[in-house]
Design a protein around this motif. Structure first.
Motif, short mmCIF file in Angstrom:
data_model
loop_
_atom_site.label_atom_id
_atom_site.label_comp_id
_atom_site.label_asym_id
_atom_site.label_seq_id
_atom_site.Cartn_x
_atom_site.Cartn_y
_atom_site.Cartn_z
N GLU A 170 3.19 -5.83 5.59
CA GLU A 170 3.41 -6.92 4.76
C GLU A 170 4.69 -6.90 3.78
O GLU A 170 5.30 -5.78 3.74
N ALA A 177 -0.25 2.19 -2.47
CA ALA A 177 -0.56 0.79 -1.71
C ALA A 177 0.62 0.13 -1.56
O ALA A 177 0.13 -0.24 -0.21
N ASN A 178 1.24 -0.34 -2.54
CA ASN A 178 2.50 -0.97 -1.96
C ASN A 178 3.26 -0.11 -0.18
O ASN A 178 3.41 -1.49 0.79
N ARG A 234 -0.73 1.82 -6.83
CA ARG A 234 -0.31 0.60 -6.75
C ARG A 234 1.34 1.04 -5.61
O ARG A 234 1.28 0.12 -4.60
N ALA A 278 -5.25 1.20 0.47
CA ALA A 278 -4.54 -0.14 1.14
C ALA A 278 -4.85 -0.35 2.97
O ALA A 278 -4.02 -1.09 3.56
N PRO A 291 4.69 -7.16 0.32
CA PRO A 291 3.78 -6.73 -1.31
C PRO A 291 5.12 -6.79 -2.48
O PRO A 291 5.82 -7.00 -2.73
N ALA A 333 1.86 1.53 1.66
CA ALA A 333 0.77 0.97 2.62
C ALA A 333 1.41 0.17 3.18
O ALA A 333 0.98 -0.49 4.57
N ALA A 334 1.33 -1.66 2.26
CA ALA A 334 1.73 -3.07 2.91
C ALA A 334 3.09 -2.85 3.71
O ALA A 334 2.50 -3.49 4.78
N TYR A 335 3.98 -2.70 3.48
CA TYR A 335 5.16 -2.03 3.99
C TYR A 335 4.85 -1.55 5.37
O TYR A 335 5.35 -2.16 6.37
N LEU A 351 2.43 -1.40 6.84
CA LEU A 351 1.35 -3.08 7.65
C LEU A 351 2.57 -3.83 8.36
O LEU A 351 1.45 -4.82 8.51
N ARG A 365 0.01 3.10 10.63
CA ARG A 365 -0.52 3.28 9.97
C ARG A 365 -0.47 4.70 9.13
O ARG A 365 -0.61 4.41 7.60
#
Length: 182
Positions: free
Chosen positions: A136, A127-128, A124, A55, A138, A130-132, A134, A18
């Motif tokens: 995801e 956050a993106n 943002r 995120a 985005p 973090a999404a990658y 995890l 993470r």
């Protein structure tokens, strides 16, 4: 007065899936304190970290001393991140989200319009990243240009900033773990 960068020694690879590493350039917060858009670098870093943590990931800051190139900052950060995802950011405000197994200039997202990038874009971006991390996919952050030319009015300033950055870079220098205190 807004931030303290405390060097904690050589940076090592993380193991948390993470974790997103933010790779800052050699002069970031040492000789340069404001991005081309006028944002304090401390505010940009606060937004990146805030976006990452909100995120659901964790952020770690590492000063890259071997390069001032945005793509290599991001790639080096990604190689240190437990998740394999990193952000590279220069003091002028140009930034990338990178993944450890990609080629240097084949990043996930590029933020090259630093003169018009706002703080909410950096949040943002965090956050993106973090999404990658995890797993995801985005929507990429788009910095609208509204027809603004990024031409010659920024060239001299950007050249001076990059000269300061590269002056502090040293071939083979190890990345340093940085504890950030706001």
């Amino acid at each position: 007065k807004r931030i303290l960068y405390r060097t904690m020694g050589p940076a090592s690879a993380g193991n948390s899936p993470r974790e997103v590493v933010i790779g800052i350039s050699p002069a970031f917060g040492i000789k340069l304190f404001q991005a081309v858009a006028g944002h304090p670098l401390s505010a940009i870093l606060r937004e990146l970290i805030g976006g990452i943590t909100e995120a659901g990931a964790s952020a770690r800051v590492v000063r890259m001393k071997h390069t001032a190139d945005t793509s290599f900052l991001g790639l080096s950060a990604a190689r240190l991140a437990g998740s394999g995802v990193g952000i590279g950011i220069q003091a002028k405000g140009t930034a990338v989200i990178h993944q450890k197994d990609r080629l240097p200039h084949n990043n996930l997202e590029l933020f090259s319009n630093s003169p018009i990038t706002r703080l909410e874009h950096y949040r943002r971006m965090g956050a993106n990243a973090a999404a990658y991390a995890l797993g995801e996919m985005p929507e990429p952050v788009v910095v609208p240009i509204r027809g603004e030319a990024m031409g010659s009015r920024y060239h001299a300033r950007v050249a001076l900033i990059y000269a300061i950055e590269t002056e502090l870079a040293a071939e083979g220098a190890l990345p340093e773990e940085v504890k950030v205190i706001f």
